[in-house]
Write an enzyme that holds these catalytic residues in place. Structure first.
Site, PDB file in Angstrom:
ATOM      1  N   GLY A  64      -6.193   3.525  11.901  1.00  0.00           N
ATOM      2  CA  GLY A  64      -7.194   2.524  11.432  1.00  0.00           C
ATOM      3  C   GLY A  64      -7.276   2.172   9.995  1.00  0.00           C
ATOM      4  CB  THR A  65      -5.573   3.701   7.046  1.00  0.00           C
ATOM      5  OG1 THR A  65      -5.848   5.057   7.616  1.00  0.00           O
ATOM      6  CG2 THR A  65      -5.844   3.845   5.595  1.00  0.00           C
ATOM      7  N   GLY A  66      -5.303   0.897   7.891  1.00  0.00           N
ATOM      8  CA  GLY A  66      -4.846  -0.504   7.490  1.00  0.00           C
ATOM      9  C   GLY A  66      -5.904  -1.618   7.966  1.00  0.00           C
ATOM     10  CB  CYS A  67      -7.712  -2.012  11.033  1.00  0.00           C
ATOM     11  SG  CYS A  67      -6.284  -1.735  12.159  1.00  0.00           S
ATOM     12  CB  THR A  88      -4.697   8.172   8.533  1.00  0.00           C
ATOM     13  OG1 THR A  88      -4.002   9.177   9.364  1.00  0.00           O
ATOM     14  CG2 THR A  88      -4.767   8.982   7.082  1.00  0.00           C
ATOM     15  CE  LYS A 130      -2.029  -1.723   3.451  1.00  0.00           C
ATOM     16  NZ  LYS A 130      -2.445  -1.736   4.852  1.00  0.00           N
TER      17      LYS A 130
HETATM   18  C1  LIG Z   1      -5.108  -3.118  18.205  1.00  0.00           C
HETATM   19  C2  LIG Z   1      -4.463  -2.458  17.079  1.00  0.00           C
HETATM   20  N1  LIG Z   1      -4.408  -2.872  15.900  1.00  0.00           N
HETATM   21  C3  LIG Z   1      -3.730  -2.344  15.045  1.00  0.00           C
HETATM   22  C4  LIG Z   1      -3.382  -1.154  15.108  1.00  0.00           C
HETATM   23  C5  LIG Z   1      -2.694  -0.370  13.746  1.00  0.00           C
HETATM   24  O1  LIG Z   1      -3.384   0.798  13.425  1.00  0.00           O
HETATM   25  C6  LIG Z   1      -3.329  -0.545  16.291  1.00  0.00           C
HETATM   26  N2  LIG Z   1      -3.100   0.765  16.468  1.00  0.00           N
HETATM   27  N3  LIG Z   1      -4.045  -1.188  17.168  1.00  0.00           N
END
Ligand SMILES: Cc1ncc(CO)c(N)n1
Length: 455
Positions: A212-215, A210, A178
């Site tokens: 939490g974007t990857g999750c 942004t 990404k």
């Molecule tokens: C629990 C958790 N998973 C993934 C990320 C990545 O953003 C985060 N900050 N916290």
């Protein structure tokens, strides 16, 4: 619903107490895409938008048992992994998943937005050796891809090499690197799948959220796979969902604000709802024709209802009556259908008012007459007057400036139900009735007209 079974997606990830990333983001993403979400929590993080303050890992056997419990009862159509903080958890998760054959998205989470490490070095090695070979898709960002492959990524060509290595050397079925962290006006992701490359592009959003974007991205791919979509189609949807989630991010906290995966679902639902509400309000107005006709303004009547914040950005996010409602020899007539972007003045007014009173999403106008103000006050409505002669030259000249000036001069002081003005040279005197939605605004207007008529 005999024969129907809801698609189920599983997230094996950490909890973010701030609700922005981790399983909290994953569950919202699953819900936005119409998939039932189930979880195996790997770690409890003490986290907010500013940082990660503590991490408490769940014992590996409890992680494994959560996976088994949901797979064996409901069945899982696709899964994703997120934060797997230790090599023990990685090994146990990998061993458990090898027993099942549903598609798996591996998001090699290594650090939080704040920089806090969420994965130990030996876990990185375990991830590559044990989990990547089981992956349908691996979804590293630039930094994660560098650490997994040892390739320094400065160009799209580097990203392509890293994606290919994850497939051909480490055994994933597909990999996407990404590009959100590479410079430029575009965010470009590079997919390597079945021997070919494909790029996914979206405009880079300035000032978005942004965290939490990857999750959210990996969860969206898993949700689409759970519904039986092909990999490339799933990635396309995920890219669009995440772009919207960043643009309409949740303005909370003092640090990096969380993405809003539900924007995808809510914007569509709200567009329908505001159009329907204005249609109902219009029918109600036309049914009250007898009360309305004596006050029909030369410029016509309109009814505006905006999407709620954070979705209302421009007049295209406000429903209204095309061609307005006008007085004809045969009574009141709507010029055209109800549509988004159909009102200009009232749309600008309601957008400006929502900056002060976000719940007042609707407004309807009628010609001013003194007895209407008297009737409104006797009904207990809060009424404010603006003097258009007082309007500064700058806002008069700006497109929509007058509406912003009206909103600011009244609502920055107090919230009211009705704003009126007694006109100016070439400006018809006008009453504007506000409400939480179009139906409420029109009912309020009709109650005032009814009261005025009984005097
Ligand atoms: C629990 C958790 N998973 C993934 C990320 C990545 O953003 C985060 N900050 N916290």
């Amino acid at each position: 619903m005999a024969g129907y079974r809801a698609p189920v997606a599983l997230t094996i990830a950490g909890s973010d107490s701030g609700g922005g990333a981790g399983i909290e983001a994953d569950l919202k993403t699953f819900a936005a895409l119409g998939v039932h979400g189930v979880v195996a929590v790997t770690s409890v993080t003490v986290q907010n938008t500013l940082g990660v303050y503590a991490v408490h890992d769940v014992p590996p056997e409890i992680v494994a048992k959560q996976i088994e419990a949901v797979v064996e009862d409901m069945g899982v159509d696709a899964a994703k992994t997120g934060m797997l903080s230790s090599s023990d958890i990685v090994a146990t998760v990998a061993a458990t998943l090898r027993r099942y054959d549903f598609p798996l998205v591996v998001d090699p989470v290594m650090a939080a937005e704040s920089g806090a490490q969420l994965l130990s070095q030996d876990a990185v090695e375990a991830l590559l050796e044990e989990l990547v070979p089981r992956a349908t898709l691996v979804t590293p960002n630039r930094m994660e891809a560098e650490r997994l492959t040892g390739i320094t990524i400065r160009s799209l060509e580097d990203a392509r090499r890293a994606a290919r290595l994850l497939v051909e050397e480490y055994g994933a079925e597909a990999a996407i690197v990404k590009g959100g962290h590479l410079g430029g006006d575009e965010s470009i992701d590079v997919l390597y799948y079945r021997g070919t490359y494909r790029e996914y592009r979206a405009p880079r959003i300035r000032g978005g959220c942004t965290h939490g974007t990857g999750c959210s991205f990996s969860a969206a791919v898993a949700a689409e796979l759970a519904k039986g979509r092909g990999l490339e189609e799933a990635v396309e949807t995920a890219k669009k969902l995440v772009t919207m989630a960043i643009e309409y991010g949740l303005r909370v906290g003092r640090g990096s604000c969380p993405v809003n995966p539900l924007a995808w679902l809510e914007i569509d639902a709200w567009k329908w709802r505001v159009v329907k509400n204005v249609e109902k309000a219009l029918a109600r107005l036309l049914a009250g024709e007898r009360l309305v006709l004596p006050y029909a303004p030369e410029v016509g009547i309109n009814i505006a209802e905006a999407l709620p914040l954070p979705y209302a950005r421009s007049v295209d996010d406000v429903a209204g009556v095309l061609g307005r409602v006008v007085k004809t020899p045969r009574g009141l007539r709507a010029g055209g259908p109800v549509a988004l972007g159909a009102s200009n003045h009232l749309a600008r007014l309601v957008l400006a008012v929502m900056r002060y009173a976000p719940w007042l999403r609707s407004v309807v106008n009628i010609r001013y007459s003194p007895e209407l103000v008297e009737a409104a006050e006797s009904l207990g409505y809060r009424v404010a007057r603006v003097d258009r002669g007082m309007e500064p030259r700058e806002t008069r000249r700006a497109e929509g400036g007058t509406m912003e000036w009206i909103a600011r001069s009244v609502f920055s002081q107090r919230v009211v139900d009705i704003v009126y003005d007694e006109g100016d040279w070439g400006k018809e005197p006008m009453v504007r009735v506000f409400g939480e939605n179009a139906i409420a605004a029109v009912e309020k207007l009709l109650s005032v007209l009814e009261r005025a008529g009984r005097r």
